[in-house]
Design a protein around this motif. Sequence first.
Motif, PDB file in Angstrom:
ATOM      1  N   ASP A  78      39.279  43.643  44.967  1.00  0.00           N
ATOM      2  CA  ASP A  78      37.969  43.958  45.542  1.00  0.00           C
ATOM      3  C   ASP A  78      37.141  44.790  44.571  1.00  0.00           C
ATOM      4  O   ASP A  78      35.942  44.527  44.365  1.00  0.00           O
ATOM      5  CB  ASP A  78      38.132  44.742  46.852  1.00  0.00           C
ATOM      6  N   LEU A  79      37.775  45.812  43.993  1.00  0.00           N
ATOM      7  CA  LEU A  79      37.067  46.688  43.065  1.00  0.00           C
ATOM      8  C   LEU A  79      36.623  45.916  41.827  1.00  0.00           C
ATOM      9  O   LEU A  79      35.470  46.029  41.390  1.00  0.00           O
ATOM     10  CB  LEU A  79      37.972  47.858  42.664  1.00  0.00           C
ATOM     11  N   LEU A  80      37.510  45.107  41.270  1.00  0.00           N
ATOM     12  CA  LEU A  80      37.154  44.334  40.077  1.00  0.00           C
ATOM     13  C   LEU A  80      36.060  43.316  40.384  1.00  0.00           C
ATOM     14  O   LEU A  80      35.098  43.179  39.612  1.00  0.00           O
ATOM     15  CB  LEU A  80      38.402  43.624  39.544  1.00  0.00           C
ATOM     16  N   ILE A  81      36.169  42.616  41.490  1.00  0.00           N
ATOM     17  CA  ILE A  81      35.161  41.621  41.867  1.00  0.00           C
ATOM     18  C   ILE A  81      33.792  42.280  42.025  1.00  0.00           C
ATOM     19  O   ILE A  81      32.765  41.754  41.578  1.00  0.00           O
ATOM     20  CB  ILE A  81      35.592  40.889  43.147  1.00  0.00           C
ATOM     21  N   GLY A  82      33.764  43.446  42.655  1.00  0.00           N
ATOM     22  CA  GLY A  82      32.507  44.164  42.803  1.00  0.00           C
ATOM     23  C   GLY A  82      31.883  44.525  41.470  1.00  0.00           C
ATOM     24  O   GLY A  82      30.654  44.399  41.285  1.00  0.00           O
ATOM     25  N   ARG A  83      32.709  44.943  40.514  1.00  0.00           N
ATOM     26  CA  ARG A  83      32.201  45.282  39.182  1.00  0.00           C
ATOM     27  C   ARG A  83      31.672  44.030  38.470  1.00  0.00           C
ATOM     28  O   ARG A  83      30.623  44.063  37.809  1.00  0.00           O
ATOM     29  CB  ARG A  83      33.308  45.926  38.344  1.00  0.00           C
ATOM     30  N   LEU A  84      32.400  42.933  38.592  1.00  0.00           N
ATOM     31  CA  LEU A  84      31.968  41.695  37.944  1.00  0.00           C
ATOM     32  C   LEU A  84      30.618  41.225  38.485  1.00  0.00           C
ATOM     33  O   LEU A  84      29.746  40.800  37.717  1.00  0.00           O
ATOM     34  CB  LEU A  84      33.021  40.611  38.147  1.00  0.00           C
ATOM     35  N   LYS A  85      30.437  41.293  39.789  1.00  0.00           N
ATOM     36  CA  LYS A  85      29.172  40.876  40.378  1.00  0.00           C
ATOM     37  C   LYS A  85      28.028  41.776  39.913  1.00  0.00           C
ATOM     38  O   LYS A  85      26.919  41.303  39.625  1.00  0.00           O
ATOM     39  CB  LYS A  85      29.281  40.882  41.900  1.00  0.00           C
ATOM     40  N   ALA A  86      28.303  43.082  39.818  1.00  0.00           N
ATOM     41  CA  ALA A  86      27.262  44.008  39.374  1.00  0.00           C
ATOM     42  C   ALA A  86      26.915  43.803  37.907  1.00  0.00           C
ATOM     43  O   ALA A  86      25.738  43.838  37.514  1.00  0.00           O
ATOM     44  CB  ALA A  86      27.723  45.453  39.607  1.00  0.00           C
ATOM     45  N   ILE A  87      27.921  43.563  37.082  1.00  0.00           N
ATOM     46  CA  ILE A  87      27.702  43.411  35.643  1.00  0.00           C
ATOM     47  C   ILE A  87      27.090  42.053  35.308  1.00  0.00           C
ATOM     48  O   ILE A  87      26.185  41.950  34.476  1.00  0.00           O
ATOM     49  CB  ILE A  87      29.037  43.591  34.885  1.00  0.00           C
ATOM     50  N   GLY A  88      27.584  41.014  35.974  1.00  0.00           N
ATOM     51  CA  GLY A  88      27.188  39.667  35.611  1.00  0.00           C
ATOM     52  C   GLY A  88      25.878  39.190  36.197  1.00  0.00           C
ATOM     53  O   GLY A  88      25.234  38.310  35.630  1.00  0.00           O
ATOM     54  N   GLY A  89      25.487  39.743  37.344  1.00  0.00           N
ATOM     55  CA  GLY A  89      24.249  39.300  37.961  1.00  0.00           C
ATOM     56  C   GLY A  89      24.225  37.810  38.241  1.00  0.00           C
ATOM     57  O   GLY A  89      23.188  37.162  38.101  1.00  0.00           O
ATOM     58  N   GLY A  90      25.381  37.252  38.598  1.00  0.00           N
ATOM     59  CA  GLY A  90      25.457  35.833  38.900  1.00  0.00           C
ATOM     60  C   GLY A  90      26.020  34.977  37.792  1.00  0.00           C
ATOM     61  O   GLY A  90      26.321  33.800  38.012  1.00  0.00           O
ATOM     62  N   ARG A  91      26.149  35.539  36.588  1.00  0.00           N
ATOM     63  CA  ARG A  91      26.732  34.774  35.478  1.00  0.00           C
ATOM     64  C   ARG A  91      28.248  34.837  35.524  1.00  0.00           C
ATOM     65  O   ARG A  91      28.833  35.822  35.978  1.00  0.00           O
ATOM     66  CB  ARG A  91      26.274  35.340  34.129  1.00  0.00           C
ATOM     67  N   ALA A 103      47.905  41.212  36.716  1.00  0.00           N
ATOM     68  CA  ALA A 103      48.162  40.768  38.089  1.00  0.00           C
ATOM     69  C   ALA A 103      46.907  40.885  38.939  1.00  0.00           C
ATOM     70  O   ALA A 103      46.654  40.059  39.827  1.00  0.00           O
ATOM     71  CB  ALA A 103      49.297  41.594  38.700  1.00  0.00           C
ATOM     72  N   VAL A 104      46.104  41.907  38.671  1.00  0.00           N
ATOM     73  CA  VAL A 104      44.856  42.102  39.404  1.00  0.00           C
ATOM     74  C   VAL A 104      43.827  41.062  38.980  1.00  0.00           C
ATOM     75  O   VAL A 104      43.111  40.484  39.815  1.00  0.00           O
ATOM     76  CB  VAL A 104      44.322  43.532  39.183  1.00  0.00           C
ATOM     77  N   LEU A 105      43.739  40.795  37.681  1.00  0.00           N
ATOM     78  CA  LEU A 105      42.835  39.754  37.191  1.00  0.00           C
ATOM     79  C   LEU A 105      43.195  38.408  37.813  1.00  0.00           C
ATOM     80  O   LEU A 105      42.323  37.635  38.218  1.00  0.00           O
ATOM     81  CB  LEU A 105      42.911  39.682  35.667  1.00  0.00           C
ATOM     82  N   THR A 106      44.487  38.124  37.915  1.00  0.00           N
ATOM     83  CA  THR A 106      44.946  36.871  38.506  1.00  0.00           C
ATOM     84  C   THR A 106      44.524  36.770  39.967  1.00  0.00           C
ATOM     85  O   THR A 106      44.019  35.723  40.410  1.00  0.00           O
ATOM     86  CB  THR A 106      46.473  36.759  38.374  1.00  0.00           C
ATOM     87  N   ARG A 107      44.711  37.842  40.734  1.00  0.00           N
ATOM     88  CA  ARG A 107      44.317  37.824  42.147  1.00  0.00           C
ATOM     89  C   ARG A 107      42.803  37.634  42.273  1.00  0.00           C
ATOM     90  O   ARG A 107      42.337  36.841  43.100  1.00  0.00           O
ATOM     91  CB  ARG A 107      44.753  39.122  42.844  1.00  0.00           C
ATOM     92  N   ALA A 108      42.032  38.344  41.464  1.00  0.00           N
ATOM     93  CA  ALA A 108      40.569  38.238  41.539  1.00  0.00           C
ATOM     94  C   ALA A 108      40.099  36.833  41.173  1.00  0.00           C
ATOM     95  O   ALA A 108      39.198  36.278  41.819  1.00  0.00           O
ATOM     96  CB  ALA A 108      39.926  39.275  40.616  1.00  0.00           C
ATOM     97  N   ALA A 109      40.708  36.227  40.149  1.00  0.00           N
ATOM     98  CA  ALA A 109      40.288  34.892  39.721  1.00  0.00           C
ATOM     99  C   ALA A 109      40.703  33.821  40.717  1.00  0.00           C
ATOM    100  O   ALA A 109      40.014  32.812  40.865  1.00  0.00           O
ATOM    101  CB  ALA A 109      40.860  34.583  38.347  1.00  0.00           C
ATOM    102  N   GLU A 110      41.794  34.022  41.417  1.00  0.00           N
ATOM    103  CA  GLU A 110      42.183  33.078  42.463  1.00  0.00           C
ATOM    104  C   GLU A 110      41.193  33.144  43.623  1.00  0.00           C
ATOM    105  O   GLU A 110      40.807  32.111  44.186  1.00  0.00           O
ATOM    106  CB  GLU A 110      43.597  33.386  42.957  1.00  0.00           C
ATOM    107  N   ARG A 111      40.760  34.339  43.957  1.00  0.00           N
ATOM    108  CA  ARG A 111      39.827  34.504  45.072  1.00  0.00           C
ATOM    109  C   ARG A 111      38.412  34.085  44.717  1.00  0.00           C
ATOM    110  O   ARG A 111      37.702  33.497  45.544  1.00  0.00           O
ATOM    111  CB  ARG A 111      39.841  35.971  45.525  1.00  0.00           C
ATOM    112  N   GLU A 112      37.964  34.401  43.487  1.00  0.00           N
ATOM    113  CA  GLU A 112      36.571  34.168  43.095  1.00  0.00           C
ATOM    114  C   GLU A 112      36.509  33.527  41.709  1.00  0.00           C
ATOM    115  O   GLU A 112      35.984  34.112  40.759  1.00  0.00           O
ATOM    116  CB  GLU A 112      35.803  35.491  43.090  1.00  0.00           C
ATOM    117  N   PRO A 113      37.008  32.313  41.558  1.00  0.00           N
ATOM    118  CA  PRO A 113      37.038  31.704  40.220  1.00  0.00           C
ATOM    119  C   PRO A 113      35.654  31.523  39.612  1.00  0.00           C
ATOM    120  O   PRO A 113      35.514  31.494  38.381  1.00  0.00           O
ATOM    121  CB  PRO A 113      37.735  30.359  40.450  1.00  0.00           C
ATOM    122  N   GLY A 114      34.625  31.395  40.439  1.00  0.00           N
ATOM    123  CA  GLY A 114      33.278  31.200  39.941  1.00  0.00           C
ATOM    124  C   GLY A 114      32.694  32.395  39.223  1.00  0.00           C
ATOM    125  O   GLY A 114      31.629  32.284  38.602  1.00  0.00           O
TER     126      GLY A 114
END
Length: 282
Positions: A78-91, A103-114
Amino acid sequence: MADAPIVLLNGFYHGSWAWSEVITELAARGRAAVAVDLAAHGLHAVAPESATRRPFDAGAFATEPSPVFGIGLDAAADLLIGRLKAIGGGRRLPAVAHSMGGAVLTRAAEREPGLFAHLYYLAAYMPASDTPCLVYPSLPEGQSNRFMTLLVGDPESTGALRIDPGNPDPEVQKAIREAFYGDVEEPKAAAAIAMLSCDAPVAMVVESTTLTGSGWGSVPRTYIRCTQDRTIPAELQTLFVSQADAAFPGNRTSVFDLTTSHSAFLSAPDQVADVLTDSPKG
């Protein structure tokens, strides 16, 4: 469009500070990068009271329940996904993880591969589907690790994989340095040890992620294997790659080797930056 910034995620006991030299090297190559703290680490770290109580009580330190015991892979993702959305602005962004950050990167990418353009694992756990990370150190490929001997207390009781970086015993300091920083110059290794947190949530190593072809298996990935690693032996890093490629043969892992210890971000930041800028972006 300018290259999207590279997001860097630390492993257990470290923080975003660990990436400072890699960020400098990436900037010199014209690439922007942002380091974010793993949940329960860096600015999110919380130590047991016994860690700083004086006089120090080793028995209390070995048994006190961890204040971060319940933080698992979903909370960290959740924390990583939130940071990615804030940093990427949709990219879609390239993301790099070290050690247990994998292991955290793997979980985040499985949940939100886009959210991801490319996944990079730097001497990192890249666990197979439904496989907890705690399984791997006991496998033949992982048994030579020098990490497990650093643990203080019973993880089942404390809820943490606890180490004691503040212990002034030269043998303890040497053991930490050999596990994490075998090829890092001693003054820099000592400075890094002084910044380590003591507790990593056991939940992150006993939980697992179910991987799918439409999730994690759909994102291009690169494994940066550190061949002198004494925390995640090279044989174990090779196993991660072979398991991933067997599960997702249509999306095979690119592999780069560095002749470094576990913490290449300190011993060879220029080489890490070279891989991140020269390898396929997906």
